[in-house]
Write an enzyme that holds these catalytic residues in place. Structure first.
Site, PDB file in Angstrom:
ATOM      1  N   ASP A   2     -74.344 -44.600  19.252  1.00 35.79           N
ATOM      2  CA  ASP A   2     -73.601 -45.616  19.904  1.00 35.79           C
ATOM      3  C   ASP A   2     -74.876 -47.742  18.751  1.00 35.79           C
ATOM      4  O   ASP A   2     -74.276 -47.656  19.852  1.00 35.79           O
ATOM      5  CB  ASP A   2     -75.878 -45.036  20.493  1.00 35.79           C
ATOM      6  CG  ASP A   2     -76.445 -44.448  21.445  1.00 35.79           C
ATOM      7  OD1 ASP A   2     -74.435 -43.987  22.137  1.00 35.79           O
ATOM      8  OD2 ASP A   2     -77.005 -43.937  21.600  1.00 35.79           O
TER       9      ASP A   2
ATOM     10  N   ARG B 266     -82.289 -30.855  23.387  1.00 39.71           N
ATOM     11  CA  ARG B 266     -82.021 -31.269  22.044  1.00 39.71           C
ATOM     12  C   ARG B 266     -82.408 -31.006  20.451  1.00 39.71           C
ATOM     13  O   ARG B 266     -81.376 -31.558  19.729  1.00 39.71           O
ATOM     14  CB  ARG B 266     -82.297 -32.917  22.054  1.00 39.71           C
ATOM     15  CG  ARG B 266     -81.231 -33.442  23.040  1.00 39.71           C
ATOM     16  CD  ARG B 266     -81.804 -35.618  23.510  1.00 39.71           C
ATOM     17  NE  ARG B 266     -80.720 -36.026  24.715  1.00 39.71           N
ATOM     18  CZ  ARG B 266     -80.140 -36.422  24.252  1.00 39.71           C
ATOM     19  NH1 ARG B 266     -80.012 -37.440  23.211  1.00 39.71           N
ATOM     20  NH2 ARG B 266     -79.468 -37.126  25.401  1.00 39.71           N
TER      21      ARG B 266
ATOM     22  N   TYR C  43     -80.786 -29.772  35.441  1.00 38.94           N
ATOM     23  CA  TYR C  43     -79.920 -28.325  35.111  1.00 38.94           C
ATOM     24  C   TYR C  43     -80.671 -27.662  34.318  1.00 38.94           C
ATOM     25  O   TYR C  43     -81.659 -28.608  33.923  1.00 38.94           O
ATOM     26  CB  TYR C  43     -78.670 -29.286  33.916  1.00 38.94           C
ATOM     27  CG  TYR C  43     -79.063 -29.936  32.939  1.00 38.94           C
ATOM     28  CD1 TYR C  43     -78.999 -29.644  31.406  1.00 38.94           C
ATOM     29  CD2 TYR C  43     -78.430 -30.997  32.784  1.00 38.94           C
ATOM     30  CE1 TYR C  43     -79.278 -30.537  30.805  1.00 38.94           C
ATOM     31  CE2 TYR C  43     -78.735 -32.026  32.283  1.00 38.94           C
ATOM     32  CZ  TYR C  43     -79.256 -31.843  30.930  1.00 38.94           C
ATOM     33  OH  TYR C  43     -79.728 -32.690  29.754  1.00 38.94           O
TER      34      TYR C  43
HETATM   35  P1  FAD Z   1     -78.683 -41.598  17.726  1.00 36.86           P
HETATM   36  O1  FAD Z   1     -79.649 -40.452  18.208  1.00 36.86           O
HETATM   37  O2  FAD Z   1     -79.840 -43.089  19.048  1.00 36.86           O
HETATM   38  O3  FAD Z   1     -79.419 -41.286  16.529  1.00 36.86           O
HETATM   39  C1  FAD Z   1     -79.429 -42.472  15.680  1.00 36.86           C
HETATM   40  C2  FAD Z   1     -80.631 -42.399  14.239  1.00 36.86           C
HETATM   41  O4  FAD Z   1     -80.487 -43.322  12.989  1.00 36.86           O
HETATM   42  C3  FAD Z   1     -82.189 -41.780  15.154  1.00 36.86           C
HETATM   43  O5  FAD Z   1     -82.263 -40.905  14.411  1.00 36.86           O
HETATM   44  C4  FAD Z   1     -83.068 -42.805  13.899  1.00 36.86           C
HETATM   45  O6  FAD Z   1     -83.832 -43.060  13.369  1.00 36.86           O
HETATM   46  C5  FAD Z   1     -82.160 -43.316  12.666  1.00 36.86           C
HETATM   47  N1  FAD Z   1     -81.803 -44.801  12.185  1.00 36.86           N
HETATM   48  C6  FAD Z   1     -82.191 -46.133  13.029  1.00 36.86           C
HETATM   49  N2  FAD Z   1     -82.860 -47.136  12.715  1.00 36.86           N
HETATM   50  C7  FAD Z   1     -82.195 -46.733  10.944  1.00 36.86           C
HETATM   51  C8  FAD Z   1     -82.664 -46.989   9.994  1.00 36.86           C
HETATM   52  N3  FAD Z   1     -82.204 -47.941   9.819  1.00 36.86           N
HETATM   53  N4  FAD Z   1     -82.409 -46.524   9.107  1.00 36.86           N
HETATM   54  C9  FAD Z   1     -82.659 -45.194   8.774  1.00 36.86           C
HETATM   55  N5  FAD Z   1     -82.827 -44.301   9.760  1.00 36.86           N
HETATM   56  C10 FAD Z   1     -82.193 -45.577  11.227  1.00 36.86           C
HETATM   57  N6  FAD Z   1     -75.148 -37.624  26.004  1.00 36.86           N
HETATM   58  C11 FAD Z   1     -74.405 -37.325  26.303  1.00 36.86           C
HETATM   59  O7  FAD Z   1     -73.071 -36.381  25.926  1.00 36.86           O
HETATM   60  N7  FAD Z   1     -74.768 -36.301  27.219  1.00 36.86           N
HETATM   61  C12 FAD Z   1     -76.112 -36.542  28.150  1.00 36.86           C
HETATM   62  O8  FAD Z   1     -76.621 -35.111  28.433  1.00 36.86           O
HETATM   63  C13 FAD Z   1     -76.346 -37.553  28.292  1.00 36.86           C
HETATM   64  N8  FAD Z   1     -77.247 -37.325  28.247  1.00 36.86           N
HETATM   65  C14 FAD Z   1     -78.049 -38.694  28.262  1.00 36.86           C
HETATM   66  C15 FAD Z   1     -79.282 -39.130  29.242  1.00 36.86           C
HETATM   67  C16 FAD Z   1     -80.678 -39.880  29.043  1.00 36.86           C
HETATM   68  C17 FAD Z   1     -81.574 -40.194  30.326  1.00 36.86           C
HETATM   69  C18 FAD Z   1     -80.051 -40.924  27.657  1.00 36.86           C
HETATM   70  C19 FAD Z   1     -80.648 -42.088  28.035  1.00 36.86           C
HETATM   71  C20 FAD Z   1     -78.543 -40.274  26.974  1.00 36.86           C
HETATM   72  C21 FAD Z   1     -78.269 -39.992  27.017  1.00 36.86           C
HETATM   73  N9  FAD Z   1     -77.407 -39.861  26.404  1.00 36.86           N
HETATM   74  C22 FAD Z   1     -76.218 -38.101  26.632  1.00 36.86           C
HETATM   75  C23 FAD Z   1     -76.916 -39.641  25.551  1.00 36.86           C
HETATM   76  C24 FAD Z   1     -76.856 -40.094  23.635  1.00 36.86           C
HETATM   77  O9  FAD Z   1     -78.439 -39.096  24.098  1.00 36.86           O
HETATM   78  C25 FAD Z   1     -76.542 -41.038  23.020  1.00 36.86           C
HETATM   79  O10 FAD Z   1     -75.619 -41.658  22.851  1.00 36.86           O
HETATM   80  C26 FAD Z   1     -76.555 -40.058  21.235  1.00 36.86           C
HETATM   81  O11 FAD Z   1     -78.041 -39.829  21.432  1.00 36.86           O
HETATM   82  C27 FAD Z   1     -76.448 -41.188  20.438  1.00 36.86           C
HETATM   83  O12 FAD Z   1     -76.490 -40.785  19.618  1.00 36.86           O
HETATM   84  P2  FAD Z   1     -76.264 -41.605  17.676  1.00 36.86           P
HETATM   85  O13 FAD Z   1     -76.378 -40.322  17.266  1.00 36.86           O
HETATM   86  O14 FAD Z   1     -75.126 -42.324  17.829  1.00 36.86           O
HETATM   87  O15 FAD Z   1     -77.610 -42.485  18.178  1.00 36.86           O
END
Ligand code: FAD
Length: 356
Positions: A275, A100, A198
């Site tokens: 997310d 990651r 993996y």
């Molecule tokens: P996030 O990664 O949650 O990023 C949100 C960011 O916003 C963070 O950096 C946080 O610090 C910041 N933030 C939050 N609130 C604020 C605020 N108020 N002000 C400023 N900053 C803020 N997905 C895949 O596609 N492949 C996989 O193999 C996979 N494996 C997974 C395994 C597990 C066990 C889990 C739990 C999930 C897995 N996922 C996988 C899902 C994936 O990790 C998430 O869907 C993805 O990381 C979401 O990305 P995002 O950028 O939407 O949110």
């Protein structure tokens, strides 16, 4: 045009890069003091890989990822293969395994190269309905504010009101161990439990071990856990799984929660992705891949001045992926006589990308 992105995860960095490459002045606000991800792996399927390619990261992805040859559902108790899905003939970039931290580093590089200003240690407490917000004593009023701030988004409720997350009845342990594994994602299935393994670059193996539980209180919080508890919970698994678990010296555990897919994704200078719009169970490895797709589609909709249609375009596909991940949660954990039928049914699981 000015765009503010709240959140520097996979989705936020990707949308910041994509919108900046289309000419916007982009500032990204990340609450953490540095851009990091938990020390674990991630599977990027060809749909997400296409977005990496489009952001100019094709060579780096080939260098820093491991190309997967297959997905292999296994009987977790006997260790025998149930099926093998060959991934080598897929259309588009290869299905890959990444650290990651490498993926975040690559996306941050693409964002910076496109001119994005990244402000770290910048937590946004609240966003107004017009997309403005306060940070470090100043008020920011961009033309567009993107909520890429994950499962506890401050932007989502502005567009959708409050919603109630629900515990899925599953917890996930995650660990990375020093070990060798073939270039395949293996899903070791057993009643009420499964393990995914993996390989990662550097002679490591990523492990996600999922178990059904009645209760859990905190969403998205990961707790340091005892490797001995993990080994005990999966003690009935085959020797190959127990062998991998024997290498675990540090492990974290998550409660898996779901929110409904957001009804409104964009309106009046505000938009959501990843997310923040649709937390997805990890059983199809699509949460981050969908976030990458969202990022690309949002940037295109913004450029074509049809942001209002972005959610309607994305929601049907996202709902299908969320439902398929939920179905896998059941398929992987079947009990009793249904288990054998279920193991057979896994053979019929379709793949995400068309073949060449
Ligand atoms: P996030 O990664 O949650 O990023 C949100 C960011 O916003 C963070 O950096 C946080 O610090 C910041 N933030 C939050 N609130 C604020 C605020 N108020 N002000 C400023 N900053 C803020 N997905 C895949 O596609 N492949 C996989 O193999 C996979 N494996 C997974 C395994 C597990 C066990 C889990 C739990 C999930 C897995 N996922 C996988 C899902 C994936 O990790 C998430 O869907 C993805 O990381 C979401 O990305 P995002 O950028 O939407 O949110």
């Amino acid at each position: 045009m000015t765009v503010a992105v709240i959140g520097g995860g996979i989705g936020g960095l990707a949308v910041a890069a994509a919108v900046a490459r289309r000419g916007a002045g982009v500032t990204l606000f990340e609450q953490a003091p540095e851009l990091t991800e938990i020390g674990a792996g991630i599977q990027i399927t060809p749909n997400g890989g296409r977005v990496l390619d489009a952001l100019g990261l094709a060579d780096e992805a080939a260098r820093r990822g491991i190309a997967a040859e297959a997905v292999e559902p296994m009987d977790g108790l006997t260790g025998k293969p149930v099926a093998r899905f060959d991934l080598t003939g897929l259309e588009g970039p290869p299905y890959r395994f990444f650290h990651r931290s490498d993926l975040i580093d690559m996306l941050a590089g693409a964002a910076r190269a496109a001119g994005v200003e990244i402000r770290l240690g910048a937590r946004i407490a609240e966003v107004a309905p017009d997309g403005s917000f306060a940070v470090d004593g100043e008020t920011v009023r961009p033309d567009l504010t993107v909520g890429a701030d994950g499962i506890r988004s401050v932007v989502r409720p502005v567009l959708n009101g409050a919603d109630t997350p629900f515990f899925t009845g599953q917890v996930a342990w995650r660990a990375v161990v020093a070990a060798e594994a073939p270039p395949a994602a293996r899903i070791w299935m057993a009643p009420g439990q499964h393990v995914v393994s993996y390989p990662l670059p550097g002679g490591r193996v990523n492990l996600v071990a999922v178990q059904e539980r009645r209760e859990w209180t905190e969403e998205g919080w990961h707790h340091a856990a005892d490797p001995g508890d993990l080994r005990h919970a999966f003690r009935h698994f085959s020797g190959r799984v127990r062998g991998l678990l024997s290498h675990v010296d540090r492990v974290r555990v998550w409660g898996l929660f779901r929110h409904p897919v957001a009804g409104t994704w964009a309106r009046d200078g505000l938009a959501l992705l990843g997310d923040a719009a649709h937390p997805t169970l990890p059983f199809l490895a699509q949460g981050a891949n969908l976030a990458l797709e969202d990022a690309w589609c949002l940037a295109r909709a913004w450029e074509e001045d049809r942001l209002d249609g972005y959610g309607a375009d994305r929601a049907p596909r996202v709902r299908r992926a969320v439902a398929a991940a939920e179905a896998n949660a059941r398929n992987y954990h079947l009990r009793g006589p249904a288990r054998l039928a279920g193991l057979g049914a896994v053979k019929a699981v379709g793949l995400l990308a068309p073949r060449r």
